[in-house]
Motif scaffolding. Structure first.
Motif, PDB file in Angstrom:
ATOM      1  N   TYR A  98      20.335  11.574 -19.972  1.00 26.70           N
ATOM      2  CA  TYR A  98      21.184  11.785 -18.805  1.00 26.70           C
ATOM      3  C   TYR A  98      20.781  10.762 -17.742  1.00 26.70           C
ATOM      4  CZ  TYR A  98      21.904  16.303 -21.046  1.00 26.70           C
ATOM      5  OH  TYR A  98      22.195  17.300 -21.946  1.00 26.70           O
ATOM      6  N   TYR A  99      21.771  10.277 -17.024  1.00 25.31           N
ATOM      7  CA  TYR A  99      21.532   9.277 -15.990  1.00 25.31           C
ATOM      8  C   TYR A  99      22.139   9.740 -14.679  1.00 25.31           C
ATOM      9  CZ  TYR A  99      20.659   6.303 -20.024  1.00 25.31           C
ATOM     10  OH  TYR A  99      20.172   5.786 -21.202  1.00 25.31           O
ATOM     11  N   GLY A 100      21.561   9.255 -13.605  1.00 22.65           N
ATOM     12  CA  GLY A 100      22.119   9.533 -12.294  1.00 22.65           C
ATOM     13  C   GLY A 100      21.559   8.576 -11.272  1.00 22.65           C
ATOM     14  N   GLN A 101      22.163   8.560 -10.129  1.00 20.61           N
ATOM     15  CA  GLN A 101      21.717   7.749  -9.015  1.00 20.61           C
ATOM     16  C   GLN A 101      21.042   8.691  -8.025  1.00 20.61           C
ATOM     17  OE1 GLN A 101      24.311   4.454  -7.941  1.00 20.61           O
ATOM     18  NE2 GLN A 101      24.246   5.223  -5.853  1.00 20.61           N
ATOM     19  N   PHE A 102      19.954   8.241  -7.420  1.00 20.73           N
ATOM     20  CA  PHE A 102      19.240   9.096  -6.473  1.00 20.73           C
ATOM     21  C   PHE A 102      18.979   8.372  -5.160  1.00 20.73           C
ATOM     22  CE2 PHE A 102      15.912   6.806  -8.710  1.00 20.73           C
ATOM     23  CZ  PHE A 102      15.041   6.445  -7.692  1.00 20.73           C
ATOM     24  N   HIS A 103      18.778   9.161  -4.131  1.00 18.92           N
ATOM     25  CA  HIS A 103      18.309   8.681  -2.838  1.00 18.92           C
ATOM     26  C   HIS A 103      17.310   9.716  -2.337  1.00 18.92           C
ATOM     27  CE1 HIS A 103      19.303   7.164   1.499  1.00 18.92           C
ATOM     28  NE2 HIS A 103      18.041   6.994   1.178  1.00 18.92           N
ATOM     29  N   VAL A 104      16.077   9.292  -2.146  1.00 21.23           N
ATOM     30  CA  VAL A 104      15.001  10.179  -1.711  1.00 21.23           C
ATOM     31  C   VAL A 104      14.424   9.654  -0.404  1.00 21.23           C
ATOM     32  CG1 VAL A 104      12.665  10.984  -2.283  1.00 21.23           C
ATOM     33  CG2 VAL A 104      14.439  10.960  -4.041  1.00 21.23           C
ATOM     34  N   ILE A 105      14.212  10.568   0.524  1.00 19.68           N
ATOM     35  CA  ILE A 105      13.525  10.244   1.779  1.00 19.68           C
ATOM     36  C   ILE A 105      12.152  10.895   1.734  1.00 19.68           C
ATOM     37  CG2 ILE A 105      13.538  10.458   4.301  1.00 19.68           C
ATOM     38  CD1 ILE A 105      15.855   8.755   3.312  1.00 19.68           C
ATOM     39  N   PHE A 106      11.131  10.102   2.023  1.00 19.01           N
ATOM     40  CA  PHE A 106       9.755  10.582   2.112  1.00 19.01           C
ATOM     41  C   PHE A 106       9.332  10.581   3.575  1.00 19.01           C
ATOM     42  CE2 PHE A 106       9.679   8.920  -2.207  1.00 19.01           C
ATOM     43  CZ  PHE A 106       8.778   9.723  -2.882  1.00 19.01           C
ATOM     44  N   ALA A 107       8.419  11.471   3.905  1.00 21.17           N
ATOM     45  CA  ALA A 107       7.742  11.435   5.203  1.00 21.17           C
ATOM     46  C   ALA A 107       6.286  11.813   4.969  1.00 21.17           C
ATOM     47  CB  ALA A 107       8.390  12.409   6.182  1.00 21.17           C
ATOM     48  N   ASP A 144       0.835  -1.205   0.000  1.00 27.28           N
ATOM     49  CA  ASP A 144       0.000   0.000   0.000  1.00 27.28           C
ATOM     50  C   ASP A 144       0.870   1.255   0.000  1.00 27.28           C
ATOM     51  OD1 ASP A 144      -2.278  -1.544  -0.031  1.00 27.28           O
ATOM     52  OD2 ASP A 144      -2.680  -1.331   2.116  1.00 27.28           O
ATOM     53  N   ASN A 145       1.915   1.251   0.820  1.00 29.26           N
ATOM     54  CA  ASN A 145       2.818   2.407   0.857  1.00 29.26           C
ATOM     55  C   ASN A 145       3.513   2.599  -0.482  1.00 29.26           C
ATOM     56  OD1 ASN A 145       2.182   2.974   3.521  1.00 29.26           O
ATOM     57  ND2 ASN A 145       3.906   1.822   4.334  1.00 29.26           N
ATOM     58  N   LEU A 146       3.989   1.512  -1.081  1.00 26.06           N
ATOM     59  CA  LEU A 146       4.648   1.630  -2.386  1.00 26.06           C
ATOM     60  C   LEU A 146       3.690   2.198  -3.429  1.00 26.06           C
ATOM     61  CD1 LEU A 146       6.714  -1.685  -2.481  1.00 26.06           C
ATOM     62  CD2 LEU A 146       7.618   0.642  -2.315  1.00 26.06           C
ATOM     63  N   GLU A 175      16.494  -0.088  -4.123  1.00 26.33           N
ATOM     64  CA  GLU A 175      16.115  -0.171  -2.707  1.00 26.33           C
ATOM     65  C   GLU A 175      14.857   0.651  -2.484  1.00 26.33           C
ATOM     66  OE1 GLU A 175      19.015   0.129   0.761  1.00 26.33           O
ATOM     67  OE2 GLU A 175      18.037   2.087   0.803  1.00 26.33           O
ATOM     68  N   ARG A 176      13.885   0.035  -1.816  1.00 28.11           N
ATOM     69  CA  ARG A 176      12.659   0.724  -1.421  1.00 28.11           C
ATOM     70  C   ARG A 176      12.291   0.205  -0.032  1.00 28.11           C
ATOM     71  NH1 ARG A 176       8.324   1.314  -6.257  1.00 28.11           N
ATOM     72  NH2 ARG A 176       8.033   3.323  -5.227  1.00 28.11           N
ATOM     73  N   ILE A 177      12.422   1.069   0.962  1.00 28.19           N
ATOM     74  CA  ILE A 177      12.142   0.698   2.353  1.00 28.19           C
ATOM     75  C   ILE A 177      11.104   1.678   2.881  1.00 28.19           C
ATOM     76  CG2 ILE A 177      13.130   0.439   4.662  1.00 28.19           C
ATOM     77  CD1 ILE A 177      15.893   0.177   3.270  1.00 28.19           C
ATOM     78  N   ASN A 178      10.070   1.165   3.562  1.00 24.76           N
ATOM     79  CA  ASN A 178       9.079   2.081   4.113  1.00 24.76           C
ATOM     80  C   ASN A 178       8.422   1.508   5.344  1.00 24.76           C
ATOM     81  OD1 ASN A 178       6.441   0.715   3.375  1.00 24.76           O
ATOM     82  ND2 ASN A 178       7.408   0.826   1.359  1.00 24.76           N
ATOM     83  N   ASN A 179       7.869   2.414   6.121  1.00 27.56           N
ATOM     84  CA  ASN A 179       6.949   2.051   7.193  1.00 27.56           C
ATOM     85  C   ASN A 179       5.744   2.975   7.030  1.00 27.56           C
ATOM     86  OD1 ASN A 179       7.579   4.535   8.508  1.00 27.56           O
ATOM     87  ND2 ASN A 179       9.211   3.558   9.698  1.00 27.56           N
ATOM     88  N   ASP A 204       7.532  -2.914  -9.917  1.00 25.52           N
ATOM     89  CA  ASP A 204       8.021  -4.234  -9.511  1.00 25.52           C
ATOM     90  C   ASP A 204       8.044  -4.291  -7.984  1.00 25.52           C
ATOM     91  OD1 ASP A 204       9.234  -6.670  -9.146  1.00 25.52           O
ATOM     92  OD2 ASP A 204      11.106  -6.147 -10.163  1.00 25.52           O
ATOM     93  N   PHE A 205       6.862  -4.429  -7.392  1.00 23.58           N
ATOM     94  CA  PHE A 205       6.729  -4.373  -5.943  1.00 23.58           C
ATOM     95  C   PHE A 205       7.282  -5.619  -5.244  1.00 23.58           C
ATOM     96  CE2 PHE A 205       2.810  -1.787  -7.081  1.00 23.58           C
ATOM     97  CZ  PHE A 205       3.460  -0.593  -6.956  1.00 23.58           C
ATOM     98  N   GLU A 206       7.146  -6.774  -5.870  1.00 19.61           N
ATOM     99  CA  GLU A 206       7.526  -8.029  -5.233  1.00 19.61           C
ATOM    100  C   GLU A 206       8.961  -8.008  -4.720  1.00 19.61           C
ATOM    101  OE1 GLU A 206       5.412 -10.523  -4.478  1.00 19.61           O
ATOM    102  OE2 GLU A 206       3.885  -9.195  -5.316  1.00 19.61           O
ATOM    103  N   LYS A 207       9.847  -7.395  -5.449  1.00 15.63           N
ATOM    104  CA  LYS A 207      11.255  -7.339  -5.055  1.00 15.63           C
ATOM    105  C   LYS A 207      11.437  -6.647  -3.705  1.00 15.63           C
ATOM    106  CE  LYS A 207      15.741  -7.011  -5.264  1.00 15.63           C
ATOM    107  NZ  LYS A 207      16.462  -7.896  -4.426  1.00 15.63           N
ATOM    108  N   PHE A 208      10.531  -5.753  -3.369  1.00 15.42           N
ATOM    109  CA  PHE A 208      10.727  -4.904  -2.192  1.00 15.42           C
ATOM    110  C   PHE A 208       9.818  -5.238  -1.016  1.00 15.42           C
ATOM    111  CE2 PHE A 208      12.026  -2.610  -6.000  1.00 15.42           C
ATOM    112  CZ  PHE A 208      13.365  -2.463  -5.697  1.00 15.42           C
TER     113      PHE A 208
END
Length: 175
Positions: free
Chosen positions: A126-135, A25-27, A98-102, A168-172
């Motif tokens: 253009y390509y890049g790597q990202f890291h995003v924090i949600f609240a 649900d969060n994803l 990586e997808r981690i949530n609570n 692709d939710f199953e992976k996470f």
């Protein structure tokens, strides 16, 4: 004794299922935010960018600059306006490793692909790597931290394809 063991097993199965369902649900909710992110680029709409980011945003770009919400949104406002005036287009897509949530926070890392002027003679990717924090703010997912880098131009189509699709939710799912 058998009833107690059976009840314990059922409780554990229900608990694990609830954790997985919450994660899925969060994803799905977070993907709605990413949908607005995609749409902001496609339509050059800085207001959509403003809507999905927290006013407490910390934005780190390329490992060399930190800016706040207002600066970040104003950069999109002027950049999108310039692109619209020049007839330039942007399409962005994300893939994840990586997808981690609570229920109140999430951390998402992956690779983005930004295509400028798709299907035009001056198309560029253009390509890049990202890291995003949600609240969650008042029950709504907002981006509170956004870091990206091209990692000294080492991120490419191969890295992009290696990561997992946004749906692709199953992976996470937690096991």
């Amino acid at each position: 004794m058998k009833k107690t063991s059976l009840l314990l097993v059922i409780f554990l199965l229900v608990s694990v299922s609830a954790v997985n369902a919450q994660s899925i649900d969060n994803l799905k909710e977070i993907n709605l935010v990413w949908g607005k992110f995609y749409k902001a680029f496609e339509t050059l709409d800085y207001k959509l960018m403003a809507e999905i980011h927290s006013k407490e945003l910390v934005r780190i770009s390329g490992g060399n600059r930190i800016i706040d919400y207002e600066t970040y949104i104003n950069n999109y406002k002027s950049g999108f306006k310039r692109d619209a005036n020049n007839g330039d287009t942007s399409t962005i897509s994300l893939r994840f490793f990586e997808r981690i949530n609570n229920e109140s926070q999430a951390s998402e890392r992956g690779v983005y692909k930004l295509i400028r002027n798709k299907n035009k003679p001056n198309e560029q990717a253009y390509y890049g790597q990202f890291h995003v924090i949600f609240a969650k703010e008042n029950g709504v997912w907002k981006i509170t931290m956004d870091y990206d880098s091209n990692e000294s131009n080492t991120i490419d189509e191969k890295a992009y394809q290696k990561a997992h699709a946004i749906d692709d939710f199953e992976k996470f799912l937690k096991e």
